[in-house]
Design a protein around this motif. Sequence first.
Motif, PDB file in Angstrom:
ATOM      1  N   LEU A 137       1.072   7.507  -7.215  1.00  0.00           N
ATOM      2  CA  LEU A 137       0.597   6.169  -6.867  1.00  0.00           C
ATOM      3  C   LEU A 137       0.163   6.191  -5.414  1.00  0.00           C
ATOM      4  N   THR A 138      -0.751   5.327  -5.068  1.00  0.00           N
ATOM      5  CA  THR A 138      -1.187   5.226  -3.687  1.00  0.00           C
ATOM      6  C   THR A 138      -1.403   3.765  -3.328  1.00  0.00           C
ATOM      7  N   ARG A 139      -1.084   3.409  -2.096  1.00  0.00           N
ATOM      8  CA  ARG A 139      -1.344   2.052  -1.618  1.00  0.00           C
ATOM      9  C   ARG A 139      -2.745   1.987  -1.042  1.00  0.00           C
ATOM     10  N   THR A 140      -3.400   0.872  -1.294  1.00  0.00           N
ATOM     11  CA  THR A 140      -4.788   0.715  -0.861  1.00  0.00           C
ATOM     12  C   THR A 140      -4.941  -0.250   0.309  1.00  0.00           C
ATOM     13  N   ASP A 141      -3.807  -0.743   0.823  1.00  0.00           N
ATOM     14  CA  ASP A 141      -3.879  -1.724   1.906  1.00  0.00           C
ATOM     15  C   ASP A 141      -3.374  -1.179   3.236  1.00  0.00           C
ATOM     16  N   GLY A 142      -3.098   0.125   3.266  1.00  0.00           N
ATOM     17  CA  GLY A 142      -2.583   0.709   4.491  1.00  0.00           C
ATOM     18  C   GLY A 142      -1.099   0.516   4.685  1.00  0.00           C
ATOM     19  N   GLY A 143      -0.428  -0.078   3.700  1.00  0.00           N
ATOM     20  CA  GLY A 143       1.011  -0.285   3.805  1.00  0.00           C
ATOM     21  C   GLY A 143       1.773   1.015   3.680  1.00  0.00           C
ATOM     22  N   THR A 144       3.055   0.955   3.992  1.00  0.00           N
ATOM     23  CA  THR A 144       3.913   2.147   3.957  1.00  0.00           C
ATOM     24  C   THR A 144       4.889   2.044   2.798  1.00  0.00           C
ATOM     25  N   GLY A 145       4.889   3.033   1.940  1.00  0.00           N
ATOM     26  CA  GLY A 145       5.847   3.070   0.844  1.00  0.00           C
ATOM     27  C   GLY A 145       5.808   1.814   0.007  1.00  0.00           C
ATOM     28  N   THR A 146       6.983   1.289  -0.286  1.00  0.00           N
ATOM     29  CA  THR A 146       7.101   0.101  -1.142  1.00  0.00           C
ATOM     30  C   THR A 146       7.364  -1.160  -0.332  1.00  0.00           C
TER      31      THR A 146
END
Length: 248
Positions: A137-146
């Motif tokens: 999975l990858t975040r698309t908003d530049g957030g870190t982890g969960t």
Amino acid sequence: MSTSGFADVAAVAALLADPTRARVLLALADGRQLPASVLAAEAGVAASTASEHLSRLVDGGLLSVRRSGRHRYFRLADPEVATALEALAALAPHRPVRSLRESTRAAAMRSARSCYDHLAGRLGVAVTESLIDNRALTRTDGGTGTERAQDDPLSAPLRTHSYALGPNATRTFAALGVDLDDLRTRRRPLLRFCVDWSEQRHHLGGALGAALLTRMDEAGWIRRHESRRAIDLTDSGAQALDRILGVR
């Protein structure tokens, strides 16, 4: 002044305000169908009392019922009921723990539980975090982890989310025993995420989250408690998640 078109929140709140009915709904929040006798035991009331409360919950649209042989089996009317229960759990005061047994139950719920049909609690968040670390999975908003985004609610399914399948998704989920190609043919959205009420972080839901919990159950990686939503991670499950995802 006409109020037509406004949701009758008070009617639903009245159903949830009774402790017996609340216990019944929470017992069903993992998506199971349970007979009236089991729900009566879970709520700690007589069968006749449970029957009255169950009828009110069905009439109010929070439960559905089907008959199998001599028994009636109840379940939440739809996933939105579970969503409401999760959100209320984040706002509700914690009852005083009066015994070691109650303390153990509370700790078990925080450790690992089902959120309707997918994994929640510390284990659910840890698995989601490891899926990100493994680039499944990858975040698309530049957030870190969960981490919960600033505008996210404290506890609720996210109507929109900032995740996508990562470059290692197919390989990682295949190692977990989940077939992404099969899930893509279904109508249910593949990716959904919730803000976990006890962890205040994201955990995986949707068709993918449900398939993963089902796979963990079938493989003997988890053991469900009979009368509540808490889940135990078995030794084989701990070893599998460590080997495949690095979850410790």
